[in-house]
Write an enzyme that holds these catalytic residues in place. Structure first.
Site, PDB file in Angstrom:
ATOM      1  N   TYR A  97      37.651  25.732  19.730  1.00 54.48           N
ATOM      2  CA  TYR A  97      37.131  25.831  18.364  1.00 54.48           C
ATOM      3  C   TYR A  97      35.730  26.422  18.358  1.00 54.48           C
ATOM      4  CZ  TYR A  97      34.004  21.730  18.895  1.00 54.48           C
ATOM      5  OH  TYR A  97      33.006  20.876  19.279  1.00 54.48           O
ATOM      6  N   ARG A 136      31.322  33.631  22.142  1.00 53.77           N
ATOM      7  CA  ARG A 136      31.560  32.337  22.806  1.00 53.77           C
ATOM      8  C   ARG A 136      33.025  31.905  22.605  1.00 53.77           C
ATOM      9  NH1 ARG A 136      27.900  27.221  21.296  1.00 53.77           N
ATOM     10  NH2 ARG A 136      29.135  27.381  19.378  1.00 53.77           N
ATOM     11  N   HIS A 175      54.060  20.465  29.763  1.00 54.98           N
ATOM     12  CA  HIS A 175      52.695  20.885  30.100  1.00 54.98           C
ATOM     13  C   HIS A 175      52.558  22.399  30.285  1.00 54.98           C
ATOM     14  CE1 HIS A 175      52.357  16.609  30.663  1.00 54.98           C
ATOM     15  NE2 HIS A 175      51.063  16.693  30.947  1.00 54.98           N
ATOM     16  N   LYS A 196      34.444  25.440  24.641  1.00 58.74           N
ATOM     17  CA  LYS A 196      34.376  24.627  23.419  1.00 58.74           C
ATOM     18  C   LYS A 196      35.789  24.168  23.082  1.00 58.74           C
ATOM     19  CE  LYS A 196      31.564  24.615  19.176  1.00 58.74           C
ATOM     20  NZ  LYS A 196      30.901  23.343  19.400  1.00 58.74           N
ATOM     21  N   GLU A 211      23.369  17.553  28.259  1.00 53.69           N
ATOM     22  CA  GLU A 211      23.244  17.883  26.834  1.00 53.69           C
ATOM     23  C   GLU A 211      23.544  16.639  26.002  1.00 53.69           C
ATOM     24  OE1 GLU A 211      26.221  20.700  25.512  1.00 53.69           O
ATOM     25  OE2 GLU A 211      27.732  19.837  26.836  1.00 53.69           O
ATOM     26  N   LEU A 219      27.600  23.096  27.034  1.00 54.44           N
ATOM     27  CA  LEU A 219      28.031  24.166  26.141  1.00 54.44           C
ATOM     28  C   LEU A 219      26.850  25.122  25.945  1.00 54.44           C
ATOM     29  CD1 LEU A 219      30.493  24.896  24.223  1.00 54.44           C
ATOM     30  CD2 LEU A 219      28.934  24.212  22.416  1.00 54.44           C
TER      31      LEU A 219
END
Ligand code: PDD
Length: 284
Positions: A30, A49, A99, A143, A175, A199
């Protein structure tokens, strides 16, 4: 109005199969893009990104950059508010639970929410944070929508009446649960280097660019846990929270216990930069 798999529909009418791999496996990525005065902020960087995240999970990008720009423009157009937060979400699609990668089209979802600036109280007083061990996987540069560790980590802060959890891995700062972290030591702005453990924040990049352009002494290097506890200032950054001062850590004051001079300067520079963007003064 939201966008789902090629169509713009009211959010109440949007449905996704229970077999969607986002639902079953958290198999997707996302982005969150801030929009100021109806202009997406740092769109090129967010889309690059997104490409990095898609490459990281071996999912081909369903749209070109131009197509994404057009879809985002339409979502902004169809939703109220000058300032919005646009959320893009791509999963590996709907398939029988297995999977192994299926041979199906991805699910693409875009929504927009009103983007409210950080409250005056938080800007004037700063926010509280707590520390916790970073127990996430080692591809935090992706992300990914599978945010269970981040959710559990953020709840540690919420349970302590704090705004963010700052994570430590092997004795070093990584972070926040949903933000990047900067500290100030000896009046030098310090940021942890980008790696698979964090990230690569778009706001993080803006802050470092503003520091460089304005001759603020700064250094990108590993930050040891004890430096966090002796920091003169701590700041968090994200697309939705912009830049905020962390004035209490694990219940102890950070520095004076009030937002510091570095925060005040960076916050002001950030607001000026945003204002330039809103006037169409940067290259997006
Ligand atoms: N999160 N680190 C993590 C783990 C994050 O989730 C985020 C942002 C950031 C800051 O990145 P940026 O400056 O590009 O927003 C760092 C978004 C806002 C979210 O999940 O809602």
């Amino acid at each position: 109005m939201i966008f789902l798999n090629g169509q713009f529909v009211p959010i109440e009418q949007a449905c996704v199969s229970v077999l969607d791999r986002g639902f079953i496996f958290g198999d997707g990525v996302y982005e969150v893009i801030p929009v100021y005065s109806r202009r997406p902020f740092r769109l090129t960087e967010h889309l690059s990104r997104l490409q990095h995240s898609l490459d990281g999970i071996r999912l081909s990008n369903p749209y070109t950059v131009e197509q994404w720009c057009e879809l985002i423009a339409q979502i902004v157009e169809q939703n109220d508010g000058e300032d919005q937060s646009v959320y893009l979400h791509i999963t590996r699609g709907v398939a029988k639970r297995d999977h192994a990668f299926p041979d199906v089209s991805p699910t693409v979802f875009i929504m927009s929410n009103p983007l409210l600036p950080p409250s005056k109280v938080f800007l004037e007083a700063g926010v509280a944070a707590v520390t916790a061990s970073d127990n996430r996987w080692v591809r935090c540069d992706i992300k990914a929508i599978s945010l269970l560790p981040n959710v559990l980590l953020r709840q540690i802060a919420v349970d302590a009446g704090a705004a963010e959890t700052i994570m430590i891995r092997d004795g070093y700062l990584t972070e926040g649960a949903a933000s990047n972290i900067f500290i100030v030591q000896d009046q030098v702005l310090l940021a942890p280097p980008k790696s698979h453990y964090m990230l690569p924040g778009i706001t993080y990049d803006v802050v470092l660019e503003l520091a460089a352009e304005n001759h603020i002494i700064h250094e990108v290097r590993e930050i040891a846990e004890d430096e966090l506890f002796t920091a003169e200032e701590i700041m968090l950054t994200s697309s939705t929270r912009e830049i905020m001062a962390v004035t209490s850590l694990n219940g102890q004051p950070v520095g004076t216990g009030h937002p510091g001079t570095m925060f005040t300067q960076l916050h002001q520079l950030y607001q000026q930069y945003k204002a330039t963007h809103m006037r169409g003064g940067d290259d997006e």
